[in-house]
Design an enzyme around this catalytic site. Structure first.
Site, PDB file in Angstrom:
ATOM      1  N   ARG A  87       0.797  -1.192   0.136  1.00  9.06           N
ATOM      2  CA  ARG A  87       0.055   0.031  -0.009  1.00  9.06           C
ATOM      3  C   ARG A  87       1.095   0.996   0.020  1.00  9.06           C
ATOM      4  NH1 ARG A  87      -3.407  -2.781  -1.575  1.00  9.06           N
ATOM      5  NH2 ARG A  87      -5.262  -3.147  -0.760  1.00  9.06           N
TER       6      ARG A  87
ATOM      7  N   GLU B  58      -2.397   7.498  -5.072  1.00  8.66           N
ATOM      8  CA  GLU B  58      -2.861   7.079  -6.129  1.00  8.66           C
ATOM      9  C   GLU B  58      -4.241   7.000  -6.492  1.00  8.66           C
ATOM     10  OE1 GLU B  58      -1.475   2.640  -5.122  1.00  8.66           O
ATOM     11  OE2 GLU B  58      -3.651   2.255  -5.018  1.00  8.66           O
TER      12      GLU B  58
ATOM     13  N   HIS C  98      -0.582  -0.198  -9.720  1.00  8.31           N
ATOM     14  CA  HIS C  98      -1.371  -1.131  -8.884  1.00  8.31           C
ATOM     15  C   HIS C  98      -1.964  -2.247  -9.660  1.00  8.31           C
ATOM     16  CE1 HIS C  98      -3.522  -1.212  -4.783  1.00  8.31           C
ATOM     17  NE2 HIS C  98      -3.337  -2.318  -5.247  1.00  8.31           N
TER      18      HIS C  98
HETATM   19  P1  NAD Z   1      -1.705 -11.266   5.208  1.00  8.14           P
HETATM   20  O1  NAD Z   1      -2.718 -10.742   5.946  1.00  8.14           O
HETATM   21  O2  NAD Z   1      -1.482 -12.719   4.846  1.00  8.14           O
HETATM   22  O3  NAD Z   1      -0.145 -10.860   5.522  1.00  8.14           O
HETATM   23  C1  NAD Z   1       0.196  -9.745   6.341  1.00  8.14           C
HETATM   24  C2  NAD Z   1       1.480  -9.760   7.045  1.00  8.14           C
HETATM   25  O4  NAD Z   1       1.942  -8.728   7.467  1.00  8.14           O
HETATM   26  C3  NAD Z   1       0.862 -10.916   8.302  1.00  8.14           C
HETATM   27  O5  NAD Z   1       1.978 -11.599   8.374  1.00  8.14           O
HETATM   28  C4  NAD Z   1       0.947  -9.706   9.518  1.00  8.14           C
HETATM   29  O6  NAD Z   1       1.467 -10.463  10.643  1.00  8.14           O
HETATM   30  C5  NAD Z   1       2.035  -8.771   9.121  1.00  8.14           C
HETATM   31  N1  NAD Z   1       2.013  -7.496   9.676  1.00  8.14           N
HETATM   32  C6  NAD Z   1       1.288  -7.021  10.397  1.00  8.14           C
HETATM   33  N2  NAD Z   1       1.521  -5.488  10.923  1.00  8.14           N
HETATM   34  C7  NAD Z   1       2.877  -5.685  10.587  1.00  8.14           C
HETATM   35  C8  NAD Z   1       3.840  -4.764  11.030  1.00  8.14           C
HETATM   36  N3  NAD Z   1       3.571  -3.616  11.697  1.00  8.14           N
HETATM   37  N4  NAD Z   1       5.170  -5.157  10.645  1.00  8.14           N
HETATM   38  C9  NAD Z   1       5.492  -6.006  10.204  1.00  8.14           C
HETATM   39  N5  NAD Z   1       4.502  -6.898   9.390  1.00  8.14           N
HETATM   40  C10 NAD Z   1       3.312  -6.940  10.182  1.00  8.14           C
HETATM   41  O7  NAD Z   1      -1.685 -10.246   3.611  1.00  8.14           O
HETATM   42  P2  NAD Z   1      -1.083 -10.581   2.183  1.00  8.14           P
HETATM   43  O8  NAD Z   1      -2.213 -11.233   1.387  1.00  8.14           O
HETATM   44  O9  NAD Z   1       0.363 -11.094   2.259  1.00  8.14           O
HETATM   45  O10 NAD Z   1      -1.042  -9.035   1.715  1.00  8.14           O
HETATM   46  C11 NAD Z   1      -0.335  -8.070   2.107  1.00  8.14           C
HETATM   47  C12 NAD Z   1      -0.698  -6.760   1.724  1.00  8.14           C
HETATM   48  O11 NAD Z   1      -0.532  -6.728   0.147  1.00  8.14           O
HETATM   49  C13 NAD Z   1      -2.264  -6.362   1.812  1.00  8.14           C
HETATM   50  O12 NAD Z   1      -2.328  -5.854   2.959  1.00  8.14           O
HETATM   51  C14 NAD Z   1      -2.550  -5.366   0.746  1.00  8.14           C
HETATM   52  O13 NAD Z   1      -2.373  -4.082   1.188  1.00  8.14           O
HETATM   53  C15 NAD Z   1      -1.036  -5.735  -0.364  1.00  8.14           C
HETATM   54  N6  NAD Z   1      -1.896  -6.307  -1.567  1.00  8.14           N
HETATM   55  C16 NAD Z   1      -1.469  -5.456  -2.732  1.00  8.14           C
HETATM   56  C17 NAD Z   1      -1.932  -6.080  -3.917  1.00  8.14           C
HETATM   57  C18 NAD Z   1      -1.409  -5.274  -5.337  1.00  8.14           C
HETATM   58  O14 NAD Z   1      -2.128  -5.682  -6.313  1.00  8.14           O
HETATM   59  N7  NAD Z   1      -0.486  -4.484  -5.304  1.00  8.14           N
HETATM   60  C19 NAD Z   1      -2.808  -7.022  -4.026  1.00  8.14           C
HETATM   61  C20 NAD Z   1      -3.022  -7.884  -2.801  1.00  8.14           C
HETATM   62  C21 NAD Z   1      -2.572  -7.162  -1.781  1.00  8.14           C
END
Ligand code: NAD
Length: 331
Positions: free
Chosen positions: A234, A263, A295
């Protein structure tokens, strides 16, 4: 159920349209973004389906509720665009697609890394002009480099596996450590150690009040000189102003971003005939060592198919009064 889709593109109509016959739902696609101004369009619909840059703030949610909407179905994983407290007080459940294709995003992060490390974006343009010179195209190997992964959830874990396949040392930071990753050789370290040890840093944690501007002036000053920073998570995880300064002072070596702090007013639209008002993205676009995609990390056939299926399954669960497997809990 009658569902109003917002911020829709042709690929949404394709992916949802191809499986809609398996369900008893009726979809109306609105291209417009969902916010308090467009919310009245949802009058007469039982569910609203929204995407990453729709604005589900208190005003919008209140209007949706007043217009008869009973369910918010996000067709994405992240939910920082929703005021969950307001949704809960309005008795509006919010469901999402927690996992659709972590590999799609992880592989896109590697597309950014490899493009920047081997300058293939420049080579592509040169060859089209019959310029076969290699001057200025020297890159670097990923093999034996240290990659720092912040957030080892579904996407971070898929990313770690690819990095290990390249023969990289992988260090990680997460508020919860993952045993599978440890067994594979990922070393969990403090955030400070991750910043100081990594040649490449990739962000895979969600945007929360705790992680906003995780990458700020202090974090950037702790990174190795010439470090590569990748963000497919994000935009607001990075303080854009600080990153521009680090690029100008040549401390940050490379930046690859699929998401951007501002964005909302730019991405998912063709603005090629307009004057960009956003000074920060305009500045970022001038650096030769910065790569921006709009994105699109989620945008694969496999991911779109899974998003469509899970979203329609979520809505069916609500319609049948079943337990909502993918409801976002208010923390
Ligand atoms: P997820 O919930 O499986 O994993 C997120 C991880 O981040 C978890 O392990 C959590 O413990 C960790 N986390 C939370 N707070 C934290 C902190 N302060 N410091 C370090 N780690 C921390 O989520 P995911 O499916 O792996 O997705 C991650 C992110 O990717 C989503 O939140 C979303 O914003 C982004 N995303 C982007 C796209 C894109 O098209 N660019 C697509 C899907 C998801």
């Amino acid at each position: 159920m009658k569902i109003a889709f917002f911020s829709t593109k042709s690929y949404d109509e394709d992916s949802f349209g191809s499986i809609l016959a398996n369900y008893h739902h009726e979809i109306t696609y609105f291209e417009t973004k969902l916010d308090q101004f467009s919310a009245p369009l949802a009058k007469g619909y039982e569910a609203v389906c929204a995407f990453v840059n729709d604005s589900l703030d208190k005003n919008t949610l209140t209007l949706l509720k007043e217009n008869g909407v009973q369910l918010i179905a996000l067709r994405c994983a992240g939910y920082n665009q929703v005021d969950l407290e307001a949704a809960s007080s309005l008795d509006l459940p919010v469901v999402r697609v927690p996992v659709y294709s972590p590999e799609a995003v992880a592989e896109h992060a590697f597309a950014l890394i490899l493009t920047l490390s081997r300058k293939t974006h420049k080579a592509y343009n040169r060859i089209r002009e019959s310029n076969f010179s290699l001057e200025g195209l020297t890159g670097f190997n990923l093999y034996k480099k240290t990659i720092g992964v912040i957030g080892t959830g579904a996407i971070g874990r898929a990313f770690c596996k690819i990095a290990l396949g390249f023969g990289c040392e992988v260090v990680a930071f997460d508020v919860f450590q993952n045993e599978e990753m440890k067994d594979l050789g990922v070393k969990y370290v403090s955030l400070e150690d991750l910043f100081s040890q990594s040649d490449i840093i990739s962000l895979h944690c969600p945007l929360t009040p705790d992680t906003k501007h995780l990458i700020n002036k202090t974090a950037l000053s702790q990174m190795k000189n010439n470090c590569m920073l990748i963000n497919t998570s994000r935009g607001a995880l990075i303080e854009t102003k600080a990153v521009i300064q680090a690029l100008k002072s040549r401390e940050l070596g490379y930046l690859g971003i699929d998401v951007y702090e501002q964005e909302e007013d730019l991405f998912f639209r063709n603005l090629s005939e307009q004057i960009l008002e956003d000074e920060q993205i305009s500045r970022l676009m001038t650096f030769p060592n910065v790569l921006i995609t709009g994105h699109q990390a989620f945008l694969t056939h496999e991911a779109l198919a899974q998003i469509a299926k899970t979203t329609l399954d979520n809505i069916t669960q609500f319609e049948k009064g079943e337990r909502l497997d993918n409801q976002i809990a208010l923390k």
